[in-house]
Design a protein around this motif. Structure first.
Motif, PDB file in Angstrom:
ATOM      1  N   LEU A  80       0.821  -1.206   0.000  1.00 55.37           N
ATOM      2  CA  LEU A  80       0.000   0.000   0.000  1.00 55.37           C
ATOM      3  C   LEU A  80       0.858   1.259   0.000  1.00 55.37           C
ATOM      4  CD1 LEU A  80      -2.852  -0.963   2.467  1.00 55.37           C
ATOM      5  CD2 LEU A  80      -3.029  -0.608   0.015  1.00 55.37           C
ATOM      6  N   HIS A  81       2.002   1.182   0.678  1.00 54.56           N
ATOM      7  CA  HIS A  81       2.874   2.361   0.699  1.00 54.56           C
ATOM      8  C   HIS A  81       3.406   2.669  -0.702  1.00 54.56           C
ATOM      9  CE1 HIS A  81       5.384   5.360   2.621  1.00 54.56           C
ATOM     10  NE2 HIS A  81       6.394   4.949   1.870  1.00 54.56           N
ATOM     11  N   LEU A  82       3.779   1.626  -1.412  1.00 58.23           N
ATOM     12  CA  LEU A  82       4.280   1.832  -2.777  1.00 58.23           C
ATOM     13  C   LEU A  82       3.193   2.343  -3.706  1.00 58.23           C
ATOM     14  CD1 LEU A  82       6.531  -1.351  -3.142  1.00 58.23           C
ATOM     15  CD2 LEU A  82       7.290   1.024  -2.897  1.00 58.23           C
ATOM     16  N   LEU A  83       1.954   1.894  -3.479  1.00 63.18           N
ATOM     17  CA  LEU A  83       0.857   2.283  -4.362  1.00 63.18           C
ATOM     18  C   LEU A  83       0.322   3.678  -4.054  1.00 63.18           C
ATOM     19  CD1 LEU A  83      -1.111  -1.097  -4.516  1.00 63.18           C
ATOM     20  CD2 LEU A  83       0.211  -0.033  -6.364  1.00 63.18           C
ATOM     21  N   VAL A  84       0.006   3.925  -2.775  1.00 62.90           N
ATOM     22  CA  VAL A  84      -0.645   5.202  -2.445  1.00 62.90           C
ATOM     23  C   VAL A  84      -0.109   5.882  -1.191  1.00 62.90           C
ATOM     24  CG1 VAL A  84      -2.811   4.591  -3.594  1.00 62.90           C
ATOM     25  CG2 VAL A  84      -2.483   3.966  -1.203  1.00 62.90           C
ATOM     26  N   GLY A  85       0.390   5.120  -0.248  1.00 59.43           N
ATOM     27  CA  GLY A  85       0.755   5.691   1.044  1.00 59.43           C
ATOM     28  C   GLY A  85       1.740   6.839   0.960  1.00 59.43           C
ATOM     29  N   HIS A  86       2.804   6.653   0.176  1.00 58.73           N
ATOM     30  CA  HIS A  86       3.825   7.691   0.101  1.00 58.73           C
ATOM     31  C   HIS A  86       3.301   8.965  -0.557  1.00 58.73           C
ATOM     32  CE1 HIS A  86       4.073   5.988  -3.954  1.00 58.73           C
ATOM     33  NE2 HIS A  86       4.726   7.086  -4.330  1.00 58.73           N
ATOM     34  N   ARG A  87       2.290   8.833  -1.400  1.00 51.39           N
ATOM     35  CA  ARG A  87       1.711  10.012  -2.054  1.00 51.39           C
ATOM     36  C   ARG A  87       0.835  10.823  -1.106  1.00 51.39           C
ATOM     37  NH1 ARG A  87      -0.543   6.998  -7.530  1.00 51.39           N
ATOM     38  NH2 ARG A  87       1.461   6.071  -8.194  1.00 51.39           N
ATOM     39  N   LEU A  88       0.347  10.164  -0.064  1.00 55.84           N
ATOM     40  CA  LEU A  88      -0.559  10.837   0.868  1.00 55.84           C
ATOM     41  C   LEU A  88       0.129  11.213   2.177  1.00 55.84           C
ATOM     42  CD1 LEU A  88      -3.752   8.654   0.313  1.00 55.84           C
ATOM     43  CD2 LEU A  88      -3.230  10.897  -0.648  1.00 55.84           C
ATOM     44  N   GLY A  89       1.444  11.162   2.188  1.00 54.15           N
ATOM     45  CA  GLY A  89       2.194  11.679   3.322  1.00 54.15           C
ATOM     46  C   GLY A  89       2.557  10.687   4.398  1.00 54.15           C
ATOM     47  N   LEU A  90       2.385   9.395   4.155  1.00 58.12           N
ATOM     48  CA  LEU A  90       2.767   8.405   5.157  1.00 58.12           C
ATOM     49  C   LEU A  90       4.204   7.953   4.957  1.00 58.12           C
ATOM     50  CD1 LEU A  90      -0.321   5.998   5.397  1.00 58.12           C
ATOM     51  CD2 LEU A  90       0.168   8.044   6.738  1.00 58.12           C
ATOM     52  N   GLN A  91       4.909   7.732   6.053  1.00 57.92           N
ATOM     53  CA  GLN A  91       6.217   7.113   5.990  1.00 57.92           C
ATOM     54  C   GLN A  91       6.025   5.594   5.891  1.00 57.92           C
ATOM     55  OE1 GLN A  91       8.623   8.356   9.308  1.00 57.92           O
ATOM     56  NE2 GLN A  91       8.153  10.526   9.022  1.00 57.92           N
ATOM     57  N   TRP A  92       7.041   4.906   5.371  1.00 58.71           N
ATOM     58  CA  TRP A  92       6.864   3.478   5.163  1.00 58.71           C
ATOM     59  C   TRP A  92       6.650   2.733   6.472  1.00 58.71           C
ATOM     60  CZ3 TRP A  92      10.205  -0.145   7.195  1.00 58.71           C
ATOM     61  CH2 TRP A  92      11.453   0.299   7.633  1.00 58.71           C
ATOM     62  N   LYS A  93       7.271   3.209   7.548  1.00 58.47           N
ATOM     63  CA  LYS A  93       7.058   2.575   8.848  1.00 58.47           C
ATOM     64  C   LYS A  93       5.615   2.747   9.315  1.00 58.47           C
ATOM     65  CE  LYS A  93      11.812   3.024  10.528  1.00 58.47           C
ATOM     66  NZ  LYS A  93      12.688   3.582  11.585  1.00 58.47           N
ATOM     67  N   GLU A  94       5.041   3.904   9.020  1.00 58.19           N
ATOM     68  CA  GLU A  94       3.649   4.142   9.391  1.00 58.19           C
ATOM     69  C   GLU A  94       2.711   3.231   8.599  1.00 58.19           C
ATOM     70  OE1 GLU A  94       3.189   8.747  10.706  1.00 58.19           O
ATOM     71  OE2 GLU A  94       3.685   8.412   8.587  1.00 58.19           O
ATOM     72  N   SER A  95       2.961   3.084   7.329  1.00 62.09           N
ATOM     73  CA  SER A  95       2.126   2.214   6.498  1.00 62.09           C
ATOM     74  C   SER A  95       2.124   0.791   7.039  1.00 62.09           C
ATOM     75  CB  SER A  95       2.623   2.221   5.052  1.00 62.09           C
ATOM     76  OG  SER A  95       2.429   3.483   4.447  1.00 62.09           O
ATOM     77  N   ILE A  96       3.300   0.317   7.432  1.00 62.47           N
ATOM     78  CA  ILE A  96       3.398  -1.037   7.976  1.00 62.47           C
ATOM     79  C   ILE A  96       2.677  -1.131   9.319  1.00 62.47           C
ATOM     80  CG2 ILE A  96       4.984  -2.767   8.901  1.00 62.47           C
ATOM     81  CD1 ILE A  96       7.010  -1.828   6.789  1.00 62.47           C
TER      82      ILE A  96
END
Length: 337
Positions: A80-96
């Motif tokens: 999800l981070h690769l698809l949309v999370g990083h575009r909406l301001g989430l860090q990869w640790k937060e996405s996980i």
């Protein structure tokens, strides 16, 4: 549990984990929690055209294990981070983190139903089924979604807290109702002069008032319905002989695939299997039926005496909902019968 409720529970977890943020980031957080909450049911894609029982074996298996939560959360979070999370301001640790929080809710909610979930796979193949809530219950789902929507729109953490309270309170009420239904079922069994080997109560469709009780006595299953309102009301049902492979299928080769499939189906059904009274080749799972005081199951397997040793059984579903049957069901729920 149905995907909508699973997603709502995942969203409840992350909204209580992180209830204050900008609307953009909060939307991403909630979406990640929803995806995490729904992801374990991707196991339904494990199917085989040649083996009709494969999906029964793998549904609610490794993806629903408590030990798989960190891996499932990691996979979902990174995807999800690769698809949309990083575009909406989430860090990869937060996405996980948020995906894992959502993922962690799924198996526990499934275990509240009577279907059976392998919480301790691969160390145990026990199917946990606490039977405190129906697999679909709008009285559970709608308040959760409503409160979460209010939290998102008004940005008031109180609504997320109330959603969490309802998530926990409703199955707790279901536990109390299950105990009452089992007590009423035991009293009914004793009035018949039976001392049940085991007795269980399972909620009927979308409510905590009407329950299906099943007990075993004298190599037979007895199925009744119990409505637990202020007082318990009993709707006496049917009984059916417990499956005896030697008696019912003397022709069945123990080295055949059909025999192995029968064992798989019995494991999935937690032993609640019987030969259908109107079909000598059909084995039914009596745990579920449209009317809770009937033995006719919602699914079954059919054997074929002419099949080769390598042939699988046939899996069948029986979910016809006539107006008459549904009318009888709601009459029981509301105590009109």
């Amino acid at each position: 549990m149905d995907p909508l409720t699973q997603g709502a529970l995942g969203a409840t977890a992350v909204q209580n984990l992180h209830s204050r943020d900008g609307r953009r980031r909060m939307t991403a957080i909630v979406a990640t929690g929803i995806a995490g909450g729904m992801a374990p049911d991707l196991d339904v894609l494990i199917r085989s055209a040649s083996d009709p029982l494969l999906f029964l074996e793998f549904h609610r298996q490794f993806t629903h294990s408590l030990f798989f939560i960190p891996f499932g959360g990691l996979l979902v979070g990174l995807a999800l981070h690769l698809l949309v999370g990083h575009r909406l301001g989430l860090q990869w640790k937060e996405s996980i983190l948020f995906a894992t929080a959502g993922y962690a809710t799924h198996a526990l909610l499934d275990s509240c139903t009577s279907y059976g979930t392998l919480l301790l796979w691969p160390f145990s193949h026990k199917r946990f089924a606490w039977s405190t809530i129906s697999v679909i219950d709008l009285l559970y789902t709608v308040p959760i979604i409503t409160l979460l929507a209010l939290h998102l729109s008004l940005q008031k953490p109180l609504f997320a807290r109330l959603a969490l309270a309802w998530v926990l309170a409703y199955p707790s009420l279901g536990l109390l109702q299950r105990e009452r239904a089992e007590a009423a079922g035991m009293a009914l069994a004793e009035s018949r002069g039976h001392q049940p080997r085991q007795l269980e109560a399972k909620p009927s469709f979308s409510n905590l008032l009407l329950w299906k009780t099943v007990y075993e006595f004298g190599q037979r299953f007895y199925v009744d319905a119990v409505r637990v309102g202020r007082q318990a009301s009993v709707y006496p049902g049917e009984s059916i002989a417990k499956l005896d492979v030697v008696r019912d299928f003397p022709w069945l080769d123990r080295d055949s695939q059909q025999f192995r499939d029968l064992q798989r189906f019995s494991w999935f059904s937690q032993g609640y299997v019987a030969l259908h009274p109107d079909d000598p080749l059909r084995i039914t799972d009596i745990r579920y039926s449209m009317l809770p005081n009937e033995v006719s199951g919602l699914w079954s397997i059919r054997l074929d005496p002419q099949a080769g040793n390598g042939s699988h059984v046939r899996y069948e579903t029986h979910r016809e909902r006539s107006a008459e049957v549904m009318s009888q069901f709601w009459d029981m729920v509301f105590g009109r019968k």
